[in-house]
Design an enzyme around this catalytic site. Sequence first.
Site, PDB file in Angstrom:
ATOM      1  N   THR A  61       0.501   0.739   6.528  1.00 57.08           N
ATOM      2  CA  THR A  61       1.184   1.157   7.735  1.00 57.08           C
ATOM      3  C   THR A  61       1.585  -0.102   8.512  1.00 57.08           C
ATOM      4  O   THR A  61       0.932  -1.141   8.395  1.00 57.08           O
ATOM      5  CB  THR A  61       0.296   2.042   8.643  1.00 57.08           C
ATOM      6  OG1 THR A  61      -0.869   1.305   9.042  1.00 57.08           O
ATOM      7  CG2 THR A  61      -0.149   3.304   7.919  1.00 57.08           C
ATOM      8  N   LYS A  79      -6.722  -4.785  -3.018  1.00 59.87           N
ATOM      9  CA  LYS A  79      -7.340  -5.508  -1.890  1.00 59.87           C
ATOM     10  C   LYS A  79      -8.334  -4.596  -1.179  1.00 59.87           C
ATOM     11  O   LYS A  79      -8.031  -3.445  -0.900  1.00 59.87           O
ATOM     12  CB  LYS A  79      -6.259  -6.009  -0.928  1.00 59.87           C
ATOM     13  CG  LYS A  79      -5.412  -4.919  -0.295  1.00 59.87           C
ATOM     14  CD  LYS A  79      -4.334  -5.542   0.561  1.00 59.87           C
ATOM     15  CE  LYS A  79      -3.488  -4.514   1.282  1.00 59.87           C
ATOM     16  NZ  LYS A  79      -4.189  -3.644   2.228  1.00 59.87           N
ATOM     17  N   CYS A 119      -2.057  -2.605   7.728  1.00 59.26           N
ATOM     18  CA  CYS A 119      -2.057  -3.535   6.590  1.00 59.26           C
ATOM     19  C   CYS A 119      -0.826  -4.434   6.540  1.00 59.26           C
ATOM     20  O   CYS A 119      -0.911  -5.587   6.112  1.00 59.26           O
ATOM     21  CB  CYS A 119      -2.223  -2.756   5.293  1.00 59.26           C
ATOM     22  SG  CYS A 119      -3.872  -2.025   5.179  1.00 59.26           S
ATOM     23  N   ASP A 154       0.790  -1.245   0.000  1.00 58.51           N
ATOM     24  CA  ASP A 154       0.000   0.000   0.000  1.00 58.51           C
ATOM     25  C   ASP A 154       0.819   1.291   0.000  1.00 58.51           C
ATOM     26  O   ASP A 154       0.467   2.260   0.702  1.00 58.51           O
ATOM     27  CB  ASP A 154      -0.958   0.012   1.201  1.00 58.51           C
ATOM     28  CG  ASP A 154      -1.907  -1.180   1.217  1.00 58.51           C
ATOM     29  OD1 ASP A 154      -1.868  -1.979   0.261  1.00 58.51           O
ATOM     30  OD2 ASP A 154      -2.667  -1.320   2.186  1.00 58.51           O
ATOM     31  N   LYS A 209      -7.674  -4.826   4.972  1.00 63.19           N
ATOM     32  CA  LYS A 209      -6.359  -4.452   5.482  1.00 63.19           C
ATOM     33  C   LYS A 209      -5.362  -5.565   5.147  1.00 63.19           C
ATOM     34  O   LYS A 209      -4.255  -5.299   4.702  1.00 63.19           O
ATOM     35  CB  LYS A 209      -6.421  -4.199   6.997  1.00 63.19           C
ATOM     36  CG  LYS A 209      -7.422  -3.119   7.412  1.00 63.19           C
ATOM     37  CD  LYS A 209      -7.169  -1.785   6.747  1.00 63.19           C
ATOM     38  CE  LYS A 209      -8.136  -0.702   7.233  1.00 63.19           C
ATOM     39  NZ  LYS A 209      -8.075   0.504   6.376  1.00 63.19           N
TER      40      LYS A 209
HETATM   41  C1  C5J Z   1      -3.018   0.510   5.589  1.00 60.67           C
HETATM   42  C2  C5J Z   1      -4.694   1.755   6.779  1.00 60.67           C
HETATM   43  N1  C5J Z   1      -2.560   0.325   4.375  1.00 60.67           N
HETATM   44  N2  C5J Z   1      -3.869   2.115   7.755  1.00 60.67           N
HETATM   45  N3  C5J Z   1      -4.265   1.034   5.713  1.00 60.67           N
HETATM   46  O1  C5J Z   1      -2.335   0.247   6.563  1.00 60.67           O
HETATM   47  O2  C5J Z   1      -5.876   2.081   6.817  1.00 60.67           O
END
Ligand code: C5J
Length: 202
Positions: A139, A110, A143, A5, A113
């Site tokens: 993060t 996706k 995720c 992500d 998460k």
């Molecule tokens: C990810 C989020 N990618 N923190 N998403 O960690 O919402």
Amino acid sequence: MIIIDMQRDFVEPGGFGASLGNDVSRLGAIVPTVARLLTGFRHAGLPVIHTRECHKPDLSDLPDAKRNRGTLDLRIGDPGPMGRLLVAGEAGADIVPELKPLPGEAVLDKPGKGAFCRTNFEELLQERDLQQLIFAGVTTEVCVQTTMREANDRGYDCLLATDATESYFPSFKAATIEMITAQGGIIGWAASTDKILEALNA
Ligand code: C5J
């Protein structure tokens, strides 16, 4: 290498992460390190899979339980400066230009998460005959950690690149690394980008 992500929506001002009141500069700061690791994998001829957290434009894959979170004045699917937040095809859902996937590198969209939830992630891993996964991205505690835990349960060996992942909350990142590696690597292992590149070059 699994890059989770690294999208403009999380890393740049005006995206989903910023809409939740987060300081996105922390995440932007790791882009050069992720790029260095990515270059190492590309030079070594090892497979790279990029993920993007995003939803279909009709939001049919967005459960109410997820939409009704965060700040209710700006939610997933609402218009922002980089297009509709976390919607596939919008500028914000794109991976940051510095980490643009090359042809041949899988890009997995996706809705959750974790990368295994309602996707063909496991097929992508099996097609590539992968057993050992090295994680980077954001993060750390959401995720990245969710995907590592799901992968660990499915029997993959997981390693987190400690300086190629980041959280909006430094203490959450530190706690995640501690949780993952505690108890003899209950979820997996962690190492710096330098150490991983050293091993790739050995
Ligand atoms: C990810 C989020 N990618 N923190 N998403 O960690 O919402």
